[in-house]
Scaffold this active site. Structure first.
Site, PDB file in Angstrom:
ATOM      1  N   HIS A   1       0.827  -1.213   0.000  1.00  0.00           N
ATOM      2  CA  HIS A   1       0.000   0.000   0.000  1.00  0.00           C
ATOM      3  C   HIS A   1       0.858   1.258   0.000  1.00  0.00           C
ATOM      4  CE1 HIS A   1       0.713   1.020   4.272  1.00  0.00           C
ATOM      5  NE2 HIS A   1       0.706  -0.280   4.486  1.00  0.00           N
TER       6      HIS A   1
ATOM      7  N   CYS B   1       2.702  -4.717   6.810  1.00  0.00           N
ATOM      8  CA  CYS B   1       2.498  -4.517   5.384  1.00  0.00           C
ATOM      9  C   CYS B   1       3.727  -3.935   4.699  1.00  0.00           C
ATOM     10  CB  CYS B   1       1.293  -3.617   5.148  1.00  0.00           C
ATOM     11  SG  CYS B   1      -0.236  -4.400   5.683  1.00  0.00           S
TER      12      CYS B   1
END
Length: 225
Positions: free
Chosen positions: A185, A201
Site C-alpha cells: 500500500h 504490510c
C-alpha cells in the site's frame, strides 16, 4: 533470491494460531504516528527524479510532491537488470534490502524502495495479489483496536484519503482463497522508506504504489522473503 521459497519463515505457527496472528497484525500506519524528523542536508537530485515524484493534482485526493530529502537515492524508482526464473509480472519483496521488484520481460524489473513490518509483525512467503483498490477504506482488526484504543473510531472503517494508512492504492495479498490481511500500500511518510516501521504490510510512496498498481494484474504471484 530463489524461486522456491517456503511459504512462511515461521511456518505460520500452524492452524488457528496462524490466523489469529495474521488478524492481529493487519496494516496500520507508523504506530504511534511519528513526527517528521529533522530535515537532512539535501542531496543532489536529478530533475527527472523530481518530475517522477512531483505533485499529482489529478488524483481523487491530490497527492503532494514527495519531499525527496527524506528518501535515500537508492530507493528512487528505477528499472534495473534483474535475471530471475520467476515469470514476468511477479512481484518480489526483498526484506533484507527494502526493495520491491516487479519482474518484466527481457531480464529487467522495475525496482521500488519499500518500508516493511516491524519485528513480530512480518509476513513472508508466496501468495498472489487478488485485486487492487484505489483509495481504499481501512478497517483495523479488533485485536489491533485492543492494543491501540485510539483506533476505536475506525472500527467500521476509516474513509479514504491521505491520512488513511493504506494510502492511494492497496494490493491485497491472498494465500489461495484466504486473505492474509497483508497489503502492499501507499504512504506519504517518505522517511519510512528503507525502514521497518509498519505493522506487517509493505509500503511504497504514493507515487510508486500508483505506478505499480497500474501495471500489476490480478492473480500475479507475490513473493516476500
Amino acid at each position: 533470491m530463489t524461486s522456491h521459497i517456503s511459504f512462511n519463515r515461521r511456518s505460520f505457527m500452524a492452524g488457528a494460531a496462524s490466523l489469529m496472528a495474521l488478524t492481529a497484525a493487519g496494516c496500520t500506519t507508523t504506530t504511534p504516528r511519528q513526527t517528521t524528523p529533522a530535515v537532512p542536508p539535501p542531496p543532489p537530485i536529478p530533475e527527472s527524479v523530481r518530475l517522477m515524484y512531483a505533485a499529482l493534482p489529478e488524483e481523487e485526493f491530490p497527492v503532494p510532491a514527495v519531499d525527496l530529502r527524506y528518501v535515500e537515492p537508492r530507493y528512487f524508482r528505477q528499472r534495473i537488470d534483474y535475471p530471475t526464473s520467476e515469470a514476468p509480472g511477479t512481484v518480489i519483496v526483498d526484506t533484507t534490502d527494502f526493495y520491491l521488484y516487479h519482474v518484466e520481460e527481457g531480464g529487467t524489473a522495475m525496482r521500488y524502495g519499500a518500508g516493511l513490518g516491524r519485528a513480530g509483525f512480518e509476513w513472508s512467503g508466496r501468495g498472489h495479489i487478488a485485486y487492487t483498490r484505489k483509495w481504499p477504506v481501512w478497517t483495523p482488526p479488533s485485536e489491533m483496536i485492543d492494543r491501540q484504543p485510539e483506533l476505536e473510531k475506525w472500527r467500521r472503517g476509516q474513509p479514504p484519503g491521505l491520512d488513511n494508512p493504506l494510502g492511494a492504492r492497496a494490493l491485497y495479498i491472498h494465500e489461495g482463497q484466504r486473505d492474509t490481511i497483508y497489503r502492499v500500500h501507499g504512504t506519504g511518510e517518505a522517511w519510512t522508506i528503507g525502514h521497518a516501521v509498519s505493522s506487517g504490510c509493505v509500503r511504497l510512496l504514493h507515487h510508486d504504489v500508483i505506478h505499480l498498481a497500474d501495471r500489476v494484474r490480478p492473480g500475479s504471484t507475490i513473493i516476500v522473503s
